[in-house]
Motif scaffolding. Structure first.
Motif: not given
Ligand code: MN
Length: 313
Positions: A73-77, A114-120, A278-284, A291-295
């Motif tokens: 199911a949809p998940h981010p990277h 990169g900065e953020g995407i989501s896919h299934a 690591l802070e960027r991982v926690k923020q993501a 539901g941040h629009p970056r993803f």
């Protein structure tokens, strides 16, 4: 692919900067979906990263009647590229940029988060052959980890012979006997992903870059190299400092050679996120669950998205 909640120890993925020594490790069975177990080669406790490669899963074969077992199911990277290759069967990639791309054997799907995407990722309902393939993650170097997300589909990649083996160049370049082969796959760091397969037992030499580190995973069959035997679902870590490597493949063998320039500094990997910070991982993690629009949104997928587990305190 997505990592599961049970598989969520924060990891520091680091090139080991080993020279020449080799050792054989076994791929670990891991749940990909509630119904499907896959072999995870990278990362594992004793081998976190080889060049930029920080993840390698070997999935299937999944019988055609069981195609729904493969439904991620949809998940981010963030901070990585995913590369998907099929030995057989068909997958459908759907992402938040609006792509819905079927993937067949012989083609390559490459997603740059990169900065953020989501896919299934789902198996094609019209699956005619068992679903069997590999997914690799290549960490983006710090300078590029926040690049614009993009998706690329390659209808073909270079195929040639290495000795009596059929070689398929997924990522990077390969040189032999005055020939230079180059994969069209977009890269941000010097790296190699090269498949070899043979129906009959054979021996040949690989031409490697002395400065790069390497490993070889045996998808099927048997490999002899560096004075040892590597069996199906095993990986041999080879370190650096090799410009030639003699290999012997058993009958009906297929394997993948992964290599590249060692990362200077470790990257943090947790769930589906990779970053030098690591802070960027926690923020993501927080922003995906909010539901941040970056993803974005995976509009083509019918069903719930996967939520990120809480980062361990
Ligand atoms: Mn994924």
């Amino acid at each position: 692919m997505s990592r599961t909640v049970d598989d969520n120890t924060p990891q520091t993925c680091e090139s080991e900067h080993r020279r020449h020594e080799s050792r054989v490790l076994v791929a670990k069975p891991r749940p990909l979906t509630p119904a499907l177990t896959v072999y995870r080669i990278l990362p594992q406790k004793q081998l976190r990263m080889v060049g930029p490669w920080c993840f390698l899963d070997h999935f299937g074969p999944v019988a055609t009647a069981d195609y729904q077992q493969f439904d991620v199911a949809p998940h981010p990277h963030i901070g990585l590229q995913t590369i998907t290759w099929l030995f057989s069967g068909q997958l459908v990639h759907q992402d938040s940029l609006g792509y819905e791309q079927p993937l067949r054997s012989g083609q390559l799907n490459l997603m740059t988060s990169g900065e953020g995407i989501s896919h299934a990722e789902v198996a094609d309902a019209q699956l005619n052959d068992p679903l069997h393939g590999l997914q690799l993650w290549s960490a983006l170097p710090p300078l590029h980890e926040r690049t614009e997300p993009r998706f690329d589909h390659y209808r073909q990649v270079p195929q040639f012979t290495v000795g009596d083996c059929t070689a398929t160049l997924l990522v990077g370049e390969y040189r032999q006997q005055g020939q230079h082969y180059q994969s069209p796959a977009l890269t941000f760091h010097p790296s190699l992903a090269l498949l070899l397969s043979t129906a009959r037992a054979t021996a040949t030499d690989l031409h490697l870059n002395k400065e790069h580190e390497y490993c070889i995973y045996v998808c099927q069959g048997r490999l002899d190299c560096a004075g040892t035997t590597v069996r199906e679902h095993e990986v041999i870590q080879l370190g650096t400092d090799r410009s030639e490597l003699a290999i012997e493949l058993g009958a009906d063998t297929s394997l993948i050679i992964l290599g590249g320039e060692a990362f200077e500094l470790p990257v943090k990997m947790w769930w589906n996120f990779v970053s030098s910070d690591l802070e960027r991982v926690k923020q993501a993690q927080r922003e995906w669950n909010e539901g941040h629009p970056r993803f974005g949104e995976v509009a083509h997928y019918q069903g719930e998205r996967l939520l990120a587990p809480e980062y361990p305190q």
